[in-house]
Design a protein around this motif. Structure first.
Motif, mmCIF file in Angstrom:
data_model
loop_
_atom_site.group_PDB
_atom_site.id
_atom_site.type_symbol
_atom_site.label_atom_id
_atom_site.label_comp_id
_atom_site.label_asym_id
_atom_site.label_seq_id
_atom_site.Cartn_x
_atom_site.Cartn_y
_atom_site.Cartn_z
ATOM 1 N N ALA A 54 -68.923 129.518 -21.128
ATOM 2 C CA ALA A 54 -69.976 128.523 -20.902
ATOM 3 C C ALA A 54 -71.044 129.083 -19.965
ATOM 4 O O ALA A 54 -72.247 128.921 -20.210
ATOM 5 C CB ALA A 54 -69.374 127.244 -20.323
ATOM 6 N N PHE A 55 -70.608 129.749 -18.910
ATOM 7 C CA PHE A 55 -71.560 130.360 -17.983
ATOM 8 C C PHE A 55 -72.395 131.425 -18.681
ATOM 9 O O PHE A 55 -73.619 131.486 -18.499
ATOM 10 C CB PHE A 55 -70.832 130.969 -16.781
ATOM 11 C CG PHE A 55 -71.764 131.527 -15.756
ATOM 12 C CD1 PHE A 55 -72.324 130.706 -14.796
ATOM 13 C CD2 PHE A 55 -72.107 132.870 -15.766
ATOM 14 C CE1 PHE A 55 -73.201 131.214 -13.864
ATOM 15 C CE2 PHE A 55 -72.987 133.381 -14.838
ATOM 16 C CZ PHE A 55 -73.534 132.559 -13.880
ATOM 17 N N THR A 98 -75.778 137.998 -11.571
ATOM 18 C CA THR A 98 -74.845 136.887 -11.421
ATOM 19 C C THR A 98 -73.876 136.839 -12.592
ATOM 20 O O THR A 98 -72.683 136.561 -12.407
ATOM 21 C CB THR A 98 -75.628 135.563 -11.308
ATOM 22 O OG1 THR A 98 -76.558 135.672 -10.230
ATOM 23 C CG2 THR A 98 -74.702 134.400 -11.056
ATOM 24 N N THR A 99 -74.357 137.107 -13.784
ATOM 25 C CA THR A 99 -73.481 137.144 -14.959
ATOM 26 C C THR A 99 -72.458 138.262 -14.827
ATOM 27 O O THR A 99 -71.280 138.079 -15.143
ATOM 28 C CB THR A 99 -74.321 137.335 -16.237
ATOM 29 O OG1 THR A 99 -75.267 136.271 -16.318
ATOM 30 C CG2 THR A 99 -73.460 137.335 -17.470
ATOM 31 N N THR A 118 -60.190 129.562 -17.696
ATOM 32 C CA THR A 118 -61.062 130.591 -17.128
ATOM 33 C C THR A 118 -61.966 131.200 -18.192
ATOM 34 O O THR A 118 -63.166 131.365 -17.982
ATOM 35 C CB THR A 118 -60.219 131.705 -16.471
ATOM 36 O OG1 THR A 118 -59.455 131.127 -15.413
ATOM 37 C CG2 THR A 118 -61.091 132.810 -15.919
ATOM 38 N N VAL A 119 -61.397 131.495 -19.340
ATOM 39 C CA VAL A 119 -62.193 132.072 -20.433
ATOM 40 C C VAL A 119 -63.260 131.082 -20.900
ATOM 41 O O VAL A 119 -64.418 131.461 -21.120
ATOM 42 C CB VAL A 119 -61.284 132.515 -21.598
ATOM 43 C CG1 VAL A 119 -62.099 132.861 -22.829
ATOM 44 C CG2 VAL A 119 -60.425 133.685 -21.176
ATOM 45 N N LEU A 120 -62.894 129.814 -21.016
ATOM 46 C CA LEU A 120 -63.870 128.806 -21.454
ATOM 47 C C LEU A 120 -64.997 128.639 -20.438
ATOM 48 O O LEU A 120 -66.172 128.552 -20.816
ATOM 49 C CB LEU A 120 -63.175 127.469 -21.697
ATOM 50 C CG LEU A 120 -62.268 127.420 -22.920
ATOM 51 C CD1 LEU A 120 -61.543 126.070 -22.990
ATOM 52 C CD2 LEU A 120 -63.055 127.655 -24.189
ATOM 53 N N ALA A 155 -74.334 122.627 -15.504
ATOM 54 C CA ALA A 155 -73.309 123.407 -16.189
ATOM 55 C C ALA A 155 -72.958 124.658 -15.392
ATOM 56 O O ALA A 155 -71.781 125.004 -15.257
ATOM 57 C CB ALA A 155 -73.782 123.790 -17.592
ATOM 58 N N VAL A 156 -73.949 125.328 -14.841
ATOM 59 C CA VAL A 156 -73.695 126.528 -14.042
ATOM 60 C C VAL A 156 -72.908 126.171 -12.789
ATOM 61 O O VAL A 156 -71.945 126.855 -12.420
ATOM 62 C CB VAL A 156 -75.020 127.236 -13.679
ATOM 63 C CG1 VAL A 156 -74.807 128.306 -12.642
ATOM 64 C CG2 VAL A 156 -75.651 127.823 -14.916
ATOM 65 N N VAL A 157 -73.277 125.090 -12.136
ATOM 66 C CA VAL A 157 -72.563 124.668 -10.925
ATOM 67 C C VAL A 157 -71.118 124.312 -11.249
ATOM 68 O O VAL A 157 -70.192 124.716 -10.532
ATOM 69 C CB VAL A 157 -73.288 123.474 -10.261
ATOM 70 C CG1 VAL A 157 -72.431 122.833 -9.184
ATOM 71 C CG2 VAL A 157 -74.611 123.924 -9.681
ATOM 72 N N LEU A 158 -70.893 123.590 -12.337
ATOM 73 C CA LEU A 158 -69.531 123.210 -12.717
ATOM 74 C C LEU A 158 -68.694 124.431 -13.100
ATOM 75 O O LEU A 158 -67.507 124.506 -12.750
ATOM 76 C CB LEU A 158 -69.560 122.195 -13.850
ATOM 77 C CG LEU A 158 -70.094 120.811 -13.482
ATOM 78 C CD1 LEU A 158 -70.159 119.918 -14.714
ATOM 79 C CD2 LEU A 158 -69.259 120.182 -12.399
#
Length: 107
Positions: A63-64, A26-27, A57-59, A90-93
């Motif tokens: 975070a992901f 996923t990463t 996008t980078v941020l 956090a992953v969902v957002l």
């Protein structure tokens, strides 16, 4: 009947390893999406809105990556803890944010 304390031990088998590999896949997928979105954005006119979108996008990607890295390390434990609700949120957002940005880039 088992001896006391044996029931508390759990043979997780390969499940934590499969989950850790799923987080890695996923990463990798999120990294590819972020790179393609940045490439599409930077090929544009270079307006402040596009550069702001690239920064967001980078941020979101960072975070992901942070959440995924912590989860991958946690899964290395003998008995990994459950994913915290804040980390799941956090992953969902991050995923939803990247999807919204992808739609904005296409339109």
């Amino acid at each position: 009947m088992s001896a006391p304390g044996v029931a508390e031990q759990r043979d997780a088998g390969l499940q934590p390893e499969r989950t850790r590999l799923a987080w890695r896949r996923t990463t990798l997928a999120a990294s590819v999406v972020a790179v393609l979105a940045l490439r599409q954005t930077l090929r544009g006119s270079g307006s402040p809105v596009e550069l702001g979108g690239a920064a967001v996008t980078v941020l979101l990607w960072l975070a992901f990556l942070g959440v995924a890295h912590r989860r991958i390390r946690a899964l290395a434990a003998v008995r990994p803890e459950a994913l915290a609700p804040r980390a799941a949120l956090a992953v969902v957002l991050c995923t939803a944010g990247l999807a919204v940005f992808a739609v904005a880039v296409i339109l």
